[in-house]
Scaffold this motif. Structure first.
Motif, PDB file in Angstrom:
ATOM      1  N   LEU A 101      34.252  -3.578  22.067  1.00 56.62           N
ATOM      2  CA  LEU A 101      34.925  -2.411  22.301  1.00 56.62           C
ATOM      3  C   LEU A 101      34.371  -1.294  21.339  1.00 56.62           C
ATOM      4  O   LEU A 101      34.475  -0.138  21.799  1.00 56.62           O
ATOM      5  CB  LEU A 101      36.447  -2.309  22.288  1.00 56.62           C
ATOM      6  N   ILE A 102      33.667  -2.030  20.574  1.00 59.63           N
ATOM      7  CA  ILE A 102      33.052  -0.823  19.421  1.00 59.63           C
ATOM      8  C   ILE A 102      31.627  -0.500  19.924  1.00 59.63           C
ATOM      9  O   ILE A 102      30.851  -1.313  19.811  1.00 59.63           O
ATOM     10  CB  ILE A 102      33.374  -1.505  18.101  1.00 59.63           C
ATOM     11  N   PRO A 103      31.490   0.860  20.100  1.00 56.73           N
ATOM     12  CA  PRO A 103      29.799   1.227  20.303  1.00 56.73           C
ATOM     13  C   PRO A 103      29.068   0.880  19.165  1.00 56.73           C
ATOM     14  O   PRO A 103      29.229   0.835  18.114  1.00 56.73           O
ATOM     15  CB  PRO A 103      30.215   2.644  20.490  1.00 56.73           C
ATOM     16  N   ALA A 104      27.782   0.366  19.825  1.00 54.12           N
ATOM     17  CA  ALA A 104      26.813  -0.139  18.781  1.00 54.12           C
ATOM     18  C   ALA A 104      26.316   0.986  17.732  1.00 54.12           C
ATOM     19  O   ALA A 104      26.025   0.463  16.578  1.00 54.12           O
ATOM     20  CB  ALA A 104      25.594  -0.696  19.630  1.00 54.12           C
ATOM     21  N   ASP A 105      26.485   2.218  18.218  1.00 56.65           N
ATOM     22  CA  ASP A 105      25.889   3.336  17.398  1.00 56.65           C
ATOM     23  C   ASP A 105      27.209   4.061  16.695  1.00 56.65           C
ATOM     24  O   ASP A 105      26.829   5.108  16.083  1.00 56.65           O
ATOM     25  CB  ASP A 105      25.363   4.235  18.362  1.00 56.65           C
ATOM     26  N   LEU A 106      28.131   3.450  16.579  1.00 58.20           N
ATOM     27  CA  LEU A 106      29.323   4.075  15.774  1.00 58.20           C
ATOM     28  C   LEU A 106      29.041   4.402  14.725  1.00 58.20           C
ATOM     29  O   LEU A 106      29.748   5.474  14.057  1.00 58.20           O
ATOM     30  CB  LEU A 106      30.620   3.141  15.962  1.00 58.20           C
TER      31      LEU A 106
END
Length: 272
Positions: free
Chosen positions: A152-157
């Motif tokens: 659920l965590i964006p790769a670019d966060l």
């Protein structure tokens, strides 16, 4: 606690729900199974634009819990979500495009609070430093035990996240402490440790008075007002049970000192 010079407009929505036993949430008055709605807030700031406090559930929660060990997460908290309910769909129905959301404040990284993050790829994301330190590293069974779903965590966060040192956040027990996110009194951030790692809440100066978005510092308003803690079995997946109990009581003291502040919990049924 002086009102801020800038007021925001606050709108609260829900995006799906999971099912839990009422006796876990409220050991005294709870009955059978109940719906635990995933609410989130749309905040309209006169200068900062549109922002969200958490994001609720989204369909990708299902794909993120397809395989073990993450499948256990879905079995423990079965999620129900209608097609029109995800935050991105709620906002589209109001005429807002995803790229109009400039800022997202994440209270903590449990799946029912961040499942919609990937729908807002241009937003700056604010959270506590300890919340991100855990969520960005934990995997497998350790992640499940902390309520974190890595998919659920964006790769670019990492490139657009702003981590606030936990020590800089306001402390409920210290009347004058707060973290003024925009330096205009509109949003003051407070540490609410215990339920999820690095959980924070936001005290908003709204057009209707002050509202404290208290995330999961308690699950329901009425048991909290009565001083009824959830069943202690929840300590198995809470970050720190002792810290949770301390936050629970400090927030009750805060409410006594500031009776005009509306306290809002993510899952409290009166919001629906």
């Amino acid at each position: 606690m002086a009102p801020g010079s800038t007021s925001v407009k606050l709108h609260i929505f829900h995006s799906g729900y999971c099912v839990a036993h009422g006796k876990v949430i409220d050991p005294v008055n709870g009955q059978k199974h109940c719906r635990v709605y995933a609410t989130w807030a749309l905040i309209e700031h006169p200068e900062q634009g549109l922002m969200l406090f958490d994001t609720g559930y989204a369909p990708r929660f299902r794909s993120a819990t397809t395989h073990w060990p993450y499948r256990l997460y879905a079995l423990m908290t079965p999620m129900f979500l209608e097609a029109h309910e995800p935050a991105v769909e709620r906002l589209k129905a109001l005429g807002y495009a995803p790229d109009q959301i400039k800022t997202i404040i994440i209270s903590h990284f449990h799946g029912d609070h961040i499942a919609g993050l990937l729908d807002f790829p241009n937003a700056k994301v604010f959270c506590s430093a300890s919340a991100w330190a855990q969520a960005s590293k934990v995997k497998g069974w350790a992640a499940v035990s902390k309520g974190v779903l890595p998919d659920l965590i964006p790769a670019d966060l990492e490139q657009r996240i702003y981590c606030i040192p936990d020590s800089d956040l306001g402390q409920l027990s210290k009347a004058e402490s707060s973290y003024d996110l925009f330096e205009d009194g509109s949003m003051l951030l407070y540490a609410l440790p215990g339920h999820g790692r690095g959980q924070l809440g936001a005290l908003l100066q709204t057009t209707d008075g002050q509202t404290f978005l208290a995330a999961d510092a308690a699950w329901q308003l009425e048991p909290w007002r009565a001083g009824i803690l959830p069943k202690s079995i929840v300590r198995l997946f809470f970050d720190d049970w002792q810290a949770y109990k301390k936050t629970f009581e400090e927030l009750r003291d805060f409410a006594q000192l500031h009776p005009d502040v509306r306290i809002v919990f993510t899952h409290s049924p009166e919001l629906i």
